[in-house]
Write a protein that holds these residues in place. Structure first.
Motif: not given
Ligand SMILES: NC(=O)c1ccc[n+]([C@@H]2O[C@H](COP(=O)([O-])OP(=O)(O)OC[C@H]3O[C@@H](n4cnc5c(N)ncnc54)[C@H](OP(=O)(O)O)[C@@H]3O)[C@@H](O)[C@H]2O)c1
Length: 338
Positions: A149-159, A316-333
Motif C-alpha cells: 500500500i503506497v501513497s503518491a502523496a498530494s498534488c501540493t506535496t509533489n509541487c 504553478w502546478f496543474d493539480n490534475e494532469w501533473a498529479y495523474a502523470n506522477r501517479m503513473l511515474d510512481v506506478a511504473g517505477y
C-alpha cells in the motif's frame, strides 16, 4: 512487460490517469483492465469522450455492454462501492489506482488486496501507516517490491517537496508558511448546499475565494522529517476549474538574493529535476499551465527576498494532469522494482 491496472473511482483524477496513459504512451506498460465507478457506463463513456478541462479524448470511445472500448482496448466498468466484493483476483490485477478519495485508511486499502489485487496506490496522502509515501523525483527510489500500500502523496506535496529539498540543501530552512491557491474541486457545490463536515464547503464555488483545511503541513513533516513542526500551511479554493499556485514564505538559514535562489531552481529544472520541476520568467496566468505535466513550475518573476533571509516564492502546478502523470511515474517505477 505489461501490468494489469484497475482504477477505483473514476472522477477527476481517475479520468486524468486513464487519459495520461493513452496520451503519454504508457499503453505498452499499463493495460487498464477495469474501472470501478458508482455511476453508470453511459456517463463514464461520455465523461471520457468529452472533458471541459482537458478537451476531447484523442481516440474513439464506445461501449459494449459493461465494457468501455478505447480503440481496440476493452475496459470492464464495475459499479461496486464495497472493495471486498471487487473481482480483482479473477481479473489478475497487479495494481489498483485508488482515486475515489472515499477512504484513506490501510484497513480499507487491504480489502482491495484481499479481493485479489497485488498492490494499491493512493491518489492522496492517506494515513501514515501506508508502506511508503512517494513524491516522484524526490524519494521514489525507496519503493520496494514488498510494499503493498503506497501513497503518491498530494498534488501540493509533489509541487513543494522538491523545491523545499533544494532550498534546504542550499541555504538551510528555519521555518515557513505556505498558502495553496487551488482551483475548485468536486467537494464544493456550484450553488450553496449542505456539507457534512465543513461549513465553508457549503458555499458556492463560483462566487467566492474559500479557505479550506489542508494536510500539507503533515505532508511536509512526513516527507522532510528533519523539518517537522516548522511549517504552517493554508489553502484557499478559487473559482477556476484547474491549475493552482503554491505561495511559500520561508525563513532561510543564511542570507541570499533573488538571483541566487532563481539560479538554483533554474539549474535544477534544467538538470536533475528536468520534466518534474519547471522554471519560467515569462509573464504568466494560471491557464497557461493547464495540461502541464510538471509537478511544479517556479515563477521566477515573483521571487522576492526581504531582509536577506525571508524568501517569498511562487510555483504553478496543474493539480490534475501533473498529479495523474506522477501517479503513473510512481506506478511504473514501483512495478519494475525487483
Ligand atoms: N482533483 C485534484 O486536483 C486532485 C489532485 C491530487 C489528488 N486528489 C485526490 O484524489 C482523490 C479523488 O479526487 P477527485 O478530484 O478525482 O474527486 P472526484 O472528482 O470527486 O472523483 C472521485 C470519484 O470516485 C467515486 N467514488 C466515490 N466512492 C467510491 C467507491 N467506494 N468506489 C468507487 N468509486 C467511488 C465518486 O463517485 P460519486 O461522485 O458518485 O461519489 C467520484 O466519481 C481525493 O482523495 C483527492 O484529494 C485530487
Amino acid at each position: 512487460m505489461s501490468f494489469r491496472i484497475a482504477i477505483n473511482g473514476y472522477g477527476r483524477i481517475g479520468q486524468s490517469v486513464l487519459r495520461a496513459i493513452y496520451e503519454g504512451g504508457w499503453q505498452s506498460q499499463f493495460k487498464v483492465v477495469a474501472l470501478n465507478e458508482l455511476s453508470d457506463i453511459a456517463t463514464v463513456a461520455y465523461l471520457t469522450r468529452y472533458d471541459t478541462t482537458h478537451g476531447r479524448f484523442p481516440l474513439p470511445i464506445t461501449q459494449d455492454g459493461d465494457h468501455l472500448l478505447i480503440a481496440n482496448d476493452r475496459i470492464q466498468v464495475l459499479n461496486e462501492s464495497d472493495p471486498a466484493r471487487l473481482p480483482w483476483g479473477e481479473l489478475e490485477i497487479d495494481l489498483v489506482l485508488e482515486c475515489s478519495g472515499a477512504f484513506s485508511n490501510r484497513a480499507m486499502a487491504m480489502q482491495h488486496i484481499q479481493s485479489g489485487a497485488k498492490r494499491l496506490l493512493f491518489s492522496q496522502p492517506a494515513e501514515a501507516d501506508v508502506d511508503a509515501t512517494i513524491v516522484y523525483g524526490y524519494n521514489h527510489e525507496q519503493l520496494k517490491p514488498a510494499h503493498k500500500i503506497v501513497s503518491a502523496a498530494s498534488c501540493t506535496t509533489n509541487c513543494i517537496i522538491p523545491v523545499l529539498d533544494l532550498l534546504d540543501r542550499a541555504f538551510g530552512i528555519e521555518n515557513g508558511v505556505t498558502t495553496t491557491i487551488h482551483s475548485a474541486m468536486n467537494d464544493q457545490p456550484v450553488i450553496d448546499s449542505y456539507h457534512r463536515t465543513d461549513l465553508r464547503l457549503t458555499r458556492s464555488a463560483l462566487q467566492s475565494i474559500i479557505p479550506v483545511d489542508t494536510g500539507l503541513d503533515r505532508g511536509i513533516d512526513r516527507l522532510l522529517p528533519h523539518l517537522a513542526g516548522r511549517f504552517q500551511c493554508l489553502h484557499v479554493r478559487v473559482p477556476t476549474i484547474n491549475v493552482s499556485l503554491m505561495d511559500m514564505s520561508i525563513n532561510l538559514g543564511r542570507d541570499t538574493s533573488v538571483a541566487e535562489v532563481n539560479e538554483l531552481l533554474r539549474n535544477a529544472s534544467e538538470g536533475a529535476l528536468q520534466g518534474l520541476l519547471g522554471y519560467t520568467e515569462e509573464p504568466h496566468a494560471s491557464v497557461d499551465f493547464n495540461r502541464d505535466a510538471r509537478s511544479g513550475v517556479v515563477d521566477g518573476t515573483q521571487t522576492r527576498v526581504s531582509g536577506g533571509r525571508l524568501l517569498k516564492l511562487m510555483c504553478w502546478f496543474d493539480n490534475e494532469w501533473a498529479y495523474a502523470n506522477r501517479m503513473l511515474d510512481v506506478a511504473g517505477y514501483w512495478l519494475q522494482t525487483r
